[in-house]
Design a protein around this motif. Structure first.
Motif, PDB file in Angstrom:
ATOM      1  N   ILE A  51      23.190   4.019   0.227  1.00 50.57           N
ATOM      2  CA  ILE A  51      21.877   4.318  -0.343  1.00 50.57           C
ATOM      3  C   ILE A  51      22.005   3.935  -1.808  1.00 50.57           C
ATOM      4  CG2 ILE A  51      20.197   6.077  -0.944  1.00 50.57           C
ATOM      5  CD1 ILE A  51      21.054   7.624   1.502  1.00 50.57           C
ATOM      6  N   THR A  52      21.449   2.792  -2.142  1.00 56.18           N
ATOM      7  CA  THR A  52      21.629   2.261  -3.484  1.00 56.18           C
ATOM      8  C   THR A  52      20.316   1.762  -4.042  1.00 56.18           C
ATOM      9  OG1 THR A  52      22.058   0.049  -2.646  1.00 56.18           O
ATOM     10  CG2 THR A  52      23.969   1.463  -2.960  1.00 56.18           C
ATOM     11  N   ASP A  53      20.354   1.422  -5.294  1.00 60.64           N
ATOM     12  CA  ASP A  53      19.247   0.712  -5.908  1.00 60.64           C
ATOM     13  C   ASP A  53      19.721  -0.722  -6.072  1.00 60.64           C
ATOM     14  OD1 ASP A  53      17.257  -0.423  -7.376  1.00 60.64           O
ATOM     15  OD2 ASP A  53      16.955   1.323  -8.635  1.00 60.64           O
ATOM     16  N   ALA A  54      19.480  -1.543  -5.069  1.00 64.16           N
ATOM     17  CA  ALA A  54      19.994  -2.912  -5.038  1.00 64.16           C
ATOM     18  C   ALA A  54      19.485  -3.734  -6.211  1.00 64.16           C
ATOM     19  CB  ALA A  54      19.630  -3.588  -3.717  1.00 64.16           C
ATOM     20  N   LEU A 109      21.428  10.968   7.021  1.00 71.08           N
ATOM     21  CA  LEU A 109      21.683  11.794   8.195  1.00 71.08           C
ATOM     22  C   LEU A 109      21.034  11.192   9.440  1.00 71.08           C
ATOM     23  CD1 LEU A 109      22.915  14.403   9.287  1.00 71.08           C
ATOM     24  CD2 LEU A 109      20.763  15.545   8.739  1.00 71.08           C
ATOM     25  N   VAL A 110      19.807  10.714   9.317  1.00 69.33           N
ATOM     26  CA  VAL A 110      19.113  10.088  10.449  1.00 69.33           C
ATOM     27  C   VAL A 110      19.896   8.888  10.958  1.00 69.33           C
ATOM     28  CG1 VAL A 110      17.067   8.700  11.029  1.00 69.33           C
ATOM     29  CG2 VAL A 110      16.800  10.913   9.910  1.00 69.33           C
ATOM     30  N   GLY A 140      13.988   7.352   6.755  1.00 67.60           N
ATOM     31  CA  GLY A 140      14.866   6.446   7.481  1.00 67.60           C
ATOM     32  C   GLY A 140      14.383   5.968   8.830  1.00 67.60           C
ATOM     33  N   ASN A 141      13.094   6.059   9.121  1.00 68.52           N
ATOM     34  CA  ASN A 141      12.583   5.654  10.438  1.00 68.52           C
ATOM     35  C   ASN A 141      12.844   4.180  10.739  1.00 68.52           C
ATOM     36  OD1 ASN A 141      11.668   8.194  11.089  1.00 68.52           O
ATOM     37  ND2 ASN A 141       9.620   7.822  10.322  1.00 68.52           N
ATOM     38  N   LYS A 151      19.834   1.208   2.019  1.00 69.21           N
ATOM     39  CA  LYS A 151      18.604   1.938   1.778  1.00 69.21           C
ATOM     40  C   LYS A 151      18.380   2.083   0.282  1.00 69.21           C
ATOM     41  CE  LYS A 151      20.950   4.940   4.224  1.00 69.21           C
ATOM     42  NZ  LYS A 151      21.916   3.998   4.679  1.00 69.21           N
ATOM     43  N   ILE A 152      17.139   1.997  -0.115  1.00 59.99           N
ATOM     44  CA  ILE A 152      16.764   2.310  -1.487  1.00 59.99           C
ATOM     45  C   ILE A 152      15.788   3.468  -1.410  1.00 59.99           C
ATOM     46  CG2 ILE A 152      15.639   1.507  -3.593  1.00 59.99           C
ATOM     47  CD1 ILE A 152      16.472  -1.342  -2.802  1.00 59.99           C
ATOM     48  N   GLU A 153      16.082   4.511  -2.132  1.00 61.72           N
ATOM     49  CA  GLU A 153      15.197   5.671  -2.147  1.00 61.72           C
ATOM     50  C   GLU A 153      15.387   6.387  -3.472  1.00 61.72           C
ATOM     51  OE1 GLU A 153      12.459   8.073  -1.792  1.00 61.72           O
ATOM     52  OE2 GLU A 153      12.708   6.780  -0.046  1.00 61.72           O
ATOM     53  N   LEU A 154      14.270   6.727  -4.107  1.00 59.73           N
ATOM     54  CA  LEU A 154      14.322   7.395  -5.402  1.00 59.73           C
ATOM     55  C   LEU A 154      14.464   8.907  -5.277  1.00 59.73           C
ATOM     56  CD1 LEU A 154      11.550   5.358  -7.250  1.00 59.73           C
ATOM     57  CD2 LEU A 154      14.020   5.079  -7.388  1.00 59.73           C
ATOM     58  N   THR A 155      13.949   9.478  -4.202  1.00 56.74           N
ATOM     59  CA  THR A 155      13.988  10.929  -4.016  1.00 56.74           C
ATOM     60  C   THR A 155      15.314  11.322  -3.369  1.00 56.74           C
ATOM     61  OG1 THR A 155      11.611  10.816  -3.629  1.00 56.74           O
ATOM     62  CG2 THR A 155      12.719  12.885  -3.058  1.00 56.74           C
ATOM     63  N   PRO A 156      16.156  12.094  -4.059  1.00 61.90           N
ATOM     64  CA  PRO A 156      17.484  12.431  -3.525  1.00 61.90           C
ATOM     65  C   PRO A 156      17.453  13.107  -2.150  1.00 61.90           C
ATOM     66  CG  PRO A 156      17.361  13.014  -5.841  1.00 61.90           C
ATOM     67  CD  PRO A 156      15.976  12.622  -5.422  1.00 61.90           C
ATOM     68  N   TRP A 157      16.539  14.052  -1.918  1.00 62.79           N
ATOM     69  CA  TRP A 157      16.536  14.721  -0.623  1.00 62.79           C
ATOM     70  C   TRP A 157      16.140  13.766   0.489  1.00 62.79           C
ATOM     71  CZ3 TRP A 157      12.228  14.871   2.336  1.00 62.79           C
ATOM     72  CH2 TRP A 157      10.991  14.706   1.710  1.00 62.79           C
ATOM     73  N   ALA A 158      15.212  12.842   0.220  1.00 66.61           N
ATOM     74  CA  ALA A 158      14.814  11.863   1.236  1.00 66.61           C
ATOM     75  C   ALA A 158      15.966  10.909   1.525  1.00 66.61           C
ATOM     76  CB  ALA A 158      13.578  11.090   0.779  1.00 66.61           C
ATOM     77  N   ALA A 159      16.722  10.549   0.499  1.00 64.96           N
ATOM     78  CA  ALA A 159      17.883   9.680   0.704  1.00 64.96           C
ATOM     79  C   ALA A 159      18.916  10.369   1.595  1.00 64.96           C
ATOM     80  CB  ALA A 159      18.503   9.314  -0.647  1.00 64.96           C
ATOM     81  N   ASN A 160      19.103  11.666   1.382  1.00 65.33           N
ATOM     82  CA  ASN A 160      20.050  12.415   2.218  1.00 65.33           C
ATOM     83  C   ASN A 160      19.559  12.513   3.660  1.00 65.33           C
ATOM     84  OD1 ASN A 160      21.811  12.837   0.091  1.00 65.33           O
ATOM     85  ND2 ASN A 160      20.868  14.769  -0.495  1.00 65.33           N
TER      86      ASN A 160
END
Length: 160
Positions: free
Chosen positions: A124-127, A94-95, A41-42, A81-90
């Motif tokens: 956090i979706t897959d648009a 949080l960030v 999320g930077n 946000k689009i992110e495939l890795t669940p922990w990175a999305a979380n």
């Protein structure tokens, strides 16, 4: 727009200047930022930080022109946000919230934000998968136009 606001304020037309600033602020608070590979999320952190700084300048100008309390604010729901890795999305979620809350307390001191402090905007979706409409580009005969696959000719990809 800023020059127009300054001219209106200089011409002793603060109400017209305020309307112009309010219009900009309304449009600004409607901006959506999409990070198609957000990771931790930077990019979203930086985008939220910059938008909150600009919002601070805009709301200060609104107060100078007579606004008592701007109604809209830049909020984390604007950052998709689009992110495939669940922990990175979380982590990205949080960030984003930490950034938002840090900015809130830097701006408002000890005043608590509205409750609930953390809200799940489900942003956090897959648009790509949620896109509902598809209109293919058609040629003069009504047939779909297919992009050229010549990797050596980058110009072929510009218009397709």
């Amino acid at each position: 727009m800023q020059a127009g606001i300054q001219c209106l304020a200089a011409d002793d037309k603060p109400k017209e200047a305020l309307k112009l600033v309010q219009s900009f602020h309304h449009q600004f608070c409607g901006i959506t930022v999409l990070d198609p590979a957000c990771g931790s999320g930077n990019l979203l952190y930086d985008a939220l930080e910059m938008m909150k700084r600009l919002e601070g300048e805009v709301t200060a100008l609104m107060v100078d022109l007579g606004e008592t309390k701007p109604l809209l604010i830049v909020d984390p729901y604007q950052f998709l946000k689009i992110e495939l890795t669940p922990w990175a999305a979380n982590v990205a979620e949080l960030v984003l919230w930490v950034s938002y809350l840090q900015r809130h307390f830097r701006t408002h001191g000890t005043v608590l934000p509205s409750e609930p402090v953390l809200r799940d905007f489900k942003n956090i979706t897959d648009a790509v998968l949620e896109w509902e409409e598809h209109s293919p580009r058609l040629d003069e005969h009504g047939a779909p136009v297919k992009p050229e696959r010549d990797l050596n000719n980058r110009a072929a990809f510009r218009d397709n």
